[in-house]
Enzyme design. Sequence first.
Site, PDB file in Angstrom:
ATOM      1  N   HIS A 180      12.373   3.422  -3.211  1.00 60.47           N
ATOM      2  CA  HIS A 180      12.860   2.276  -2.451  1.00 60.47           C
ATOM      3  C   HIS A 180      14.373   2.398  -2.313  1.00 60.47           C
ATOM      4  CE1 HIS A 180      12.982  -2.439  -2.279  1.00 60.47           C
ATOM      5  NE2 HIS A 180      12.747  -1.935  -1.096  1.00 60.47           N
TER       6      HIS A 180
ATOM      7  N   TYR B  48       9.336  -9.605   9.278  1.00 59.56           N
ATOM      8  CA  TYR B  48      10.038  -8.709   8.344  1.00 59.56           C
ATOM      9  C   TYR B  48      10.473  -7.431   9.060  1.00 59.56           C
ATOM     10  CZ  TYR B  48      11.121  -4.942   5.402  1.00 59.56           C
ATOM     11  OH  TYR B  48      11.798  -3.884   4.893  1.00 59.56           O
TER      12      TYR B  48
ATOM     13  N   HIS C 275       4.394  -4.557   4.314  1.00 59.68           N
ATOM     14  CA  HIS C 275       5.055  -5.547   3.479  1.00 59.68           C
ATOM     15  C   HIS C 275       4.108  -6.519   2.785  1.00 59.68           C
ATOM     16  CE1 HIS C 275       8.857  -7.618   2.319  1.00 59.68           C
ATOM     17  NE2 HIS C 275       9.299  -6.389   2.457  1.00 59.68           N
TER      18      HIS C 275
ATOM     19  N   ASP D 103      19.638  -3.627  -0.719  1.00 63.89           N
ATOM     20  CA  ASP D 103      19.702  -4.366  -1.983  1.00 63.89           C
ATOM     21  C   ASP D 103      19.530  -3.459  -3.191  1.00 63.89           C
ATOM     22  OD1 ASP D 103      16.439  -5.178  -2.431  1.00 63.89           O
ATOM     23  OD2 ASP D 103      17.122  -5.051  -0.374  1.00 63.89           O
TER      24      ASP D 103
ATOM     25  N   GLU E 101      14.093   6.517   0.872  1.00 63.37           N
ATOM     26  CA  GLU E 101      14.511   5.499   1.840  1.00 63.37           C
ATOM     27  C   GLU E 101      16.043   5.434   1.838  1.00 63.37           C
ATOM     28  OE1 GLU E 101      13.706   0.756   2.886  1.00 63.37           O
ATOM     29  OE2 GLU E 101      12.960   1.609   1.009  1.00 63.37           O
TER      30      GLU E 101
ATOM     31  N   TRP F 174       5.272 -12.691   1.684  1.00 60.67           N
ATOM     32  CA  TRP F 174       6.302 -12.373   2.671  1.00 60.67           C
ATOM     33  C   TRP F 174       6.472 -10.893   2.744  1.00 60.67           C
ATOM     34  CZ3 TRP F 174      11.023  -9.919   1.919  1.00 60.67           C
ATOM     35  CH2 TRP F 174      11.789  -9.828   3.112  1.00 60.67           C
TER      36      TRP F 174
ATOM     37  N   ASN G  40      17.191  -8.575  -5.653  1.00 59.77           N
ATOM     38  CA  ASN G  40      17.481  -9.376  -4.475  1.00 59.77           C
ATOM     39  C   ASN G  40      16.980 -10.817  -4.580  1.00 59.77           C
ATOM     40  OD1 ASN G  40      18.700  -9.583  -2.032  1.00 59.77           O
ATOM     41  ND2 ASN G  40      17.133  -8.480  -0.880  1.00 59.77           N
TER      42      ASN G  40
ATOM     43  N   ARG H 299      11.469   4.728   9.883  1.00 59.39           N
ATOM     44  CA  ARG H 299      10.474   3.679   9.691  1.00 59.39           C
ATOM     45  C   ARG H 299      10.483   2.816  10.940  1.00 59.39           C
ATOM     46  NH1 ARG H 299      11.167  -1.265   5.501  1.00 59.39           N
ATOM     47  NH2 ARG H 299      12.409  -2.051   7.273  1.00 59.39           N
TER      48      ARG H 299
ATOM     49  N   ASP I 123       5.985  -0.241   7.225  1.00 63.64           N
ATOM     50  CA  ASP I 123       5.869  -1.111   6.047  1.00 63.64           C
ATOM     51  C   ASP I 123       5.084  -2.367   6.417  1.00 63.64           C
ATOM     52  OD1 ASP I 123       8.398  -2.210   3.595  1.00 63.64           O
ATOM     53  OD2 ASP I 123       6.232  -2.594   3.740  1.00 63.64           O
TER      54      ASP I 123
ATOM     55  N   ARG J 184       6.709   3.986  -4.947  1.00 62.85           N
ATOM     56  CA  ARG J 184       7.907   3.479  -4.283  1.00 62.85           C
ATOM     57  C   ARG J 184       8.958   2.894  -5.221  1.00 62.85           C
ATOM     58  NH1 ARG J 184      10.487   3.321  -0.277  1.00 62.85           N
ATOM     59  NH2 ARG J 184      10.395   1.153   0.412  1.00 62.85           N
TER      60      ARG J 184
ATOM     61  N   HIS K  74      15.808   2.926   8.964  1.00 65.14           N
ATOM     62  CA  HIS K  74      15.091   1.748   9.461  1.00 65.14           C
ATOM     63  C   HIS K  74      15.303   1.554  10.948  1.00 65.14           C
ATOM     64  CE1 HIS K  74      14.841  -0.678   5.429  1.00 65.14           C
ATOM     65  NE2 HIS K  74      14.364   0.545   5.320  1.00 65.14           N
TER      66      HIS K  74
ATOM     67  N   GLU L 132       3.022   1.610   4.154  1.00 66.66           N
ATOM     68  CA  GLU L 132       3.538   1.109   2.887  1.00 66.66           C
ATOM     69  C   GLU L 132       3.090  -0.314   2.567  1.00 66.66           C
ATOM     70  OE1 GLU L 132       7.951  -0.284   1.330  1.00 66.66           O
ATOM     71  OE2 GLU L 132       7.778   1.141   2.994  1.00 66.66           O
TER      72      GLU L 132
ATOM     73  N   GLU M 291       7.298  -0.758  -4.589  1.00 65.84           N
ATOM     74  CA  GLU M 291       8.702  -1.164  -4.705  1.00 65.84           C
ATOM     75  C   GLU M 291       8.876  -2.395  -5.586  1.00 65.84           C
ATOM     76  OE1 GLU M 291       9.771  -3.911  -0.907  1.00 65.84           O
ATOM     77  OE2 GLU M 291       9.433  -1.778  -0.483  1.00 65.84           O
TER      78      GLU M 291
HETATM   79  C1  CS2 Z   1      11.445  -3.340   2.085  1.00 66.21           C
HETATM   80  C2  CS2 Z   1      12.652  -4.034   1.581  1.00 66.21           C
HETATM   81  O1  CS2 Z   1      12.789  -1.466   2.392  1.00 66.21           O
HETATM   82  C3  CS2 Z   1      11.657  -1.869   2.193  1.00 66.21           C
HETATM   83  O2  CS2 Z   1      10.691  -1.110   2.098  1.00 66.21           O
HETATM   84  O3  CS2 Z   1      10.241  -3.621   1.573  1.00 66.21           O
HETATM   85  O4  CS2 Z   1      13.483  -4.243   2.633  1.00 66.21           O
HETATM   86  C4  CS2 Z   1      12.411  -5.323   0.873  1.00 66.21           C
HETATM   87  O5  CS2 Z   1      11.967  -6.302   1.736  1.00 66.21           O
HETATM   88  C5  CS2 Z   1      13.681  -5.766   0.200  1.00 66.21           C
HETATM   89  O6  CS2 Z   1      14.161  -4.764  -0.597  1.00 66.21           O
HETATM   90  C6  CS2 Z   1      13.472  -7.010  -0.637  1.00 66.21           C
HETATM   91  O7  CS2 Z   1      14.585  -7.274  -1.366  1.00 66.21           O
HETATM   92 MG    MG Z   2       8.921  -2.002   1.574  1.00 71.85          MG
END
Ligand code: CS2
Ligand code: MG
Length: 412
Positions: free
Chosen positions: A322, A159, A222, A326, A349, A412, A37, A147, A220, A293, A122, A246, A272
Amino acid sequence: MLVDRAEVLVTSPGRNFVTLRITTDDGLVGHGDATLNGRELAVAGYLREHVAPLLLGRDAHRIEDTWQYLYRGGYWRRGPVTMTAIAAVDTALWDIKAKAAGMPLYQLLGGASRQRCLTYGHASGRDLPELFDSVRQHLDEGYRAVRIQTAVPGLDSVYGVAASSAAGVGGSGRYDYEPARRGAAPTEETWDTRAYLRHVPKVFEAVRNEFGPELVLLHDAHHRLTPNEAAQLGRSLEPYDLFWLEDVTPAENQEALRRVRQQTTTPLAIGEVFNTVWDYQHLIREQLIDYVRSPVTHAGGITGLRRLLDYAALYQVKSGMHGPTDVSPVGMAAAVHLGIAVHNFGIQEHMQHSRATLDVFGPAHTFTEGGLAPAEEPGLGIHYDDELAAQHPYEPAYLPTNRLRDGTVHDW
Ligand code: CS2
Ligand code: MG
């Protein structure tokens, strides 16, 4: 069975995807996901310029040898670009081998260890009513695990939270959040850890009050917390019995997780952005995490991830692959074939792809009773439509960046 062609396919039905297609001299075709991504063209270039020419004339059956040839022979090992490129080759060759054997890939990987792979979706919301609405939407669709991501008072965008229900992927009316934004440069977000740490436990309390103790919940963080902040969050969420918390901290420094593990029993998932077993060595051996992940797409394919999961199994650490949008339908298909076969499967996921994406890739795996089951046809079960793909040319897109209120760059 020699490799006759290796094509790098780039398309953008709703978001950018890179796919490697390998064709053998007897006409068997295999696909592998090579989507990274916000850096898609880096992997496309790596494959087109440096890997595809090396595959021509190779014996397509020699998957392990090809894996080692690209990993050791490439000299510059590991890292997201290299391991995503290797993953695409590896997955395409496994797709071909399963077709040559006339069986679904999971059968070649040892057969099914369960009926389906439990998944999570999600759910997100800018406020509690939206969040509850999103959770109910997932429950209506059959999800058994969700999630929970939520806006944080005082922060414009965070996020994992869709700007509105209409913003869902491909205008789906869902609260799906597509992190990468089309444009010439990343958007910039503002982050405030203290505001987040104050808010998240209250959200989980409200979700438990609304949906009860049994619903499987995940969150998450993140990559945004220091080890001590991560310990604080883990501890404050213990009453709400999360399936996992996560990416609490970036974890390049694996030892940092010792501090978190000492302070909380909330299950931890990480990885991830990890690409090889070496990124997990201490995390797994010291059982500092409960779930790995990494997806097939970014961890060296079926060969790379299966090796990692075998190592994790020794320490009772499970998979938590993961699976955002993407990771393409090719990457998701590979995840489901591997996930249904390995013993130490934890959860998968499953962020839903847009209609436009599904039309291009034609995945044959199925979602029933909250879980994914692989396609019951030889290979991966992907039917890539070149004509449709050509209607969606690549468009530059970036993941957002983050700054603290004082302007400092943050994870991020
Ligand atoms: C995230 C993702 O799904 C997740 O757990 O961490 O959405 C992540 O931000 C993206 O895959 C980044 O490309
Ligand atoms: Mg994640």
